[in-house]
Design an enzyme around this catalytic site. Structure first.
Site, PDB file in Angstrom:
ATOM      1  N   ASP A   1       0.832  -1.204   0.000  1.00  0.00           N
ATOM      2  CA  ASP A   1       0.000   0.000   0.000  1.00  0.00           C
ATOM      3  C   ASP A   1       0.868   1.257   0.000  1.00  0.00           C
ATOM      4  OD1 ASP A   1       0.835  -0.639   2.650  1.00  0.00           O
ATOM      5  OD2 ASP A   1      -0.729   0.613   3.517  1.00  0.00           O
TER       6      ASP A   1
ATOM      7  N   GLU B   1       0.529  -1.362   5.724  1.00  0.00           N
ATOM      8  CA  GLU B   1       1.584  -0.782   6.561  1.00  0.00           C
ATOM      9  C   GLU B   1       1.287   0.674   6.879  1.00  0.00           C
ATOM     10  OE1 GLU B   1       5.223   1.262   7.825  1.00  0.00           O
ATOM     11  OE2 GLU B   1       4.031   1.721   6.051  1.00  0.00           O
TER      12      GLU B   1
END
Ligand SMILES: [Zn+2]
Length: 448
Positions: free
Chosen positions: A103, A169
């Site tokens: 991400d 994350e």
């Protein structure tokens, strides 16, 4: 069938073709490498709605090309974690884990010179503009490209090499790395060392991280008797809160001075920044002006390095920043321990107890890279979930001569830096996957 060429002629032609091929192959190789990187960057995996499905499909197809085993794990539905495996010849030795997150943070598209998911390659400078070009799709693809090169060279790993592409994350890693590190799958992988993200470096020295600061999100609250806006009296909520804020600001300035004077690196001090102030009595047009309110609050983002003494900071908070004697209370919205579950500060040792550090240093040197002094990461990464289990984890994103633009507008990475980084990983993975000793850490873990 007959041919107009003699044996000699034919051999000469074959040689000509070979010479031609070897002259052009390296530049066309690198343009293919760059286009694969751009392809990954073009997948919009921005929070809060990352297109994880497309990223997972892309990564699995890359793994298939490289003949790596792949599995897609979903600890939380809709949040795939792609786990790839390159089996080693000695599968009983602890494995190597190369971690990256899929991400990226959101971006304000209109403030970018090129759309953040176009992965525009500037032909004059070689800069590739994209969200994730530094943080950290570069690293994920560099791992894969390094493995491609190692496979092409005929290298066979002794230790098993795993690659994990984890979700979430940028929103704390709770549905990604945290669940992964806690899983049975992870336990069975018998990981001996982990590589994760670092930061770009504006000079020629790569940055490398062996620990990170623990976030403490502190909210302090003051109460006091309300009163007329014209009255001077002691112990109002506002006065109590301001005394605390003054004290916190003095502490902040002292810590910041250590950084400014160069005696400490950013990650070595306790940072404190005010995140919000909340006080006042609302009115339809703003706030009531002739009233001193009975409550006031402030929130602080505090980052504590594992080298600091958390108990002295706790005392300071209770006695100076939010003392009950001044009608103050406090709570933590988040308070991450600086100690692991064995009661030791969460940091990866860089002494002789950790052979992975010496191997990394030597591997980077061998690939003509320069390494700066090891640092404590100023913010948080997924590495903490693995260090917390006593695993050595090193933060390293090979980006030298690069401005630090993670989470910024116009995030970019130069294609030559990207290509150089692949060579670093070729060298590191080769050294790590060939290392044939049981390390002391591994031996003690095996006993547990
Ligand atoms: Zn990152």
């Amino acid at each position: 069938m007959t041919t107009p060429y003699s044996h000699h002629h034919r051999l000469f032609l074959v040689l000509l073709v070979l010479v031609h091929y070897s002259c052009t192959s390296s530049s066309s190789d690198s343009s293919i490498i760059i286009s694969r990187f751009r392809e990954y960057l073009q997948i919009n995996t921005a929070q809060p709605n990352p297109n994880y499905r497309e990223a997972a499909e892309f990564l699995v197809s890359q793994a298939n090309f490289l003949s790596l085993d792949s599995q897609v794990l979903e600890f939380v539905p809709g949040k795939p974690l792609v786990l790839l495996k390159w089996p080693g010849k000695s599968p009983s030795l602890p494995s190597i884990l190369l971690n990256s997150h899929t991400d990226v943070v959101p971006s304000e598209h209109h403030k970018w010179s090129h759309p953040p998911f176009e992965a525009h390659l500037d032909s004059s400078t070689g800069n590739i503009f994209a969200r994730g070009s530094q943080d950290m799709k570069c690293v994920g693809m560099q791992y894969l490209e390094a493995i491609r090169k190692l496979k092409a060279s005929g290298f066979q790993p002794l230790r098993t090499v795993y690659l994990s592409f984890v979700p979430d994350e940028e929103v704390g890693g709770h549905d990604g790395a945290e669940k992964f590190a806690d899983s049975e799958v992870f336990k069975k992988m018998n990981v001996g060392v982990l590589l994760d993200e670092g930061l770009a470096s504006p000079d020629e020295f790569y940055r490398v991280f062996y620990a990170e600061r623990a976030p403490w999100w502190l909210v302090i609250k003051a109460t006091g008797a309300p009163g007329h806006g014209a009255k001077l009296y002691d112990n109002s909520a506002m006065e109590n809160l301001l005394k605390s804020i003054e004290s916190i600001r003095r502490f902040r300035a002292a810590q910041f001075d250590l950084v400014k004077s160069g005696s400490r690196a950013e990650g070595q001090v306790i940072s404190v920044n005010m995140a919000f102030l909340k006080a006042g009595t609302p009115s339809p047009t703003g706030f009531v002006m002739n009233l001193q309110p009975s409550e006031a609050q402030a929130g602080f983002d505090i980052r504590v390095p594992p080298t600091a003494d958390p108990s002295s900071l706790e005392r300071r908070i209770a006695e100076e920043w939010a003392p009950s004697s001044r009608n103050m209370t406090f709570e933590f919205k988040q308070k991450t321990s600086v100690y692991d579950k064995f009661g030791k500060p969460i940091l990866t040792a860089l002494d002789s107890s950790n052979p992975w550090w010496a191997l990394l240093e030597a591997a980077i040197k061998k690939a003509n890279g320069k390494l700066g002094k090891p640092e404590i990461f100023p913010a948080s990464t997924d590495a903490r979930y693995f260090r917390d289990r006593g695993l050595p984890a090193i933060g390293f994103s090979p980006m030298a001569n690069t401005p630090i633009l993670l989470h910024d507008h116009n995030e970019f990475l130069n294609k030559d830096e990207y290509l150089k980084g692949i060579d670093m990983y070729v060298s590191i993975i080769e050294a790590y996957a060939s290392f044939d000793e049981q390390t002391r850490d591994e031996a003690s873990r095996a006993e547990l």
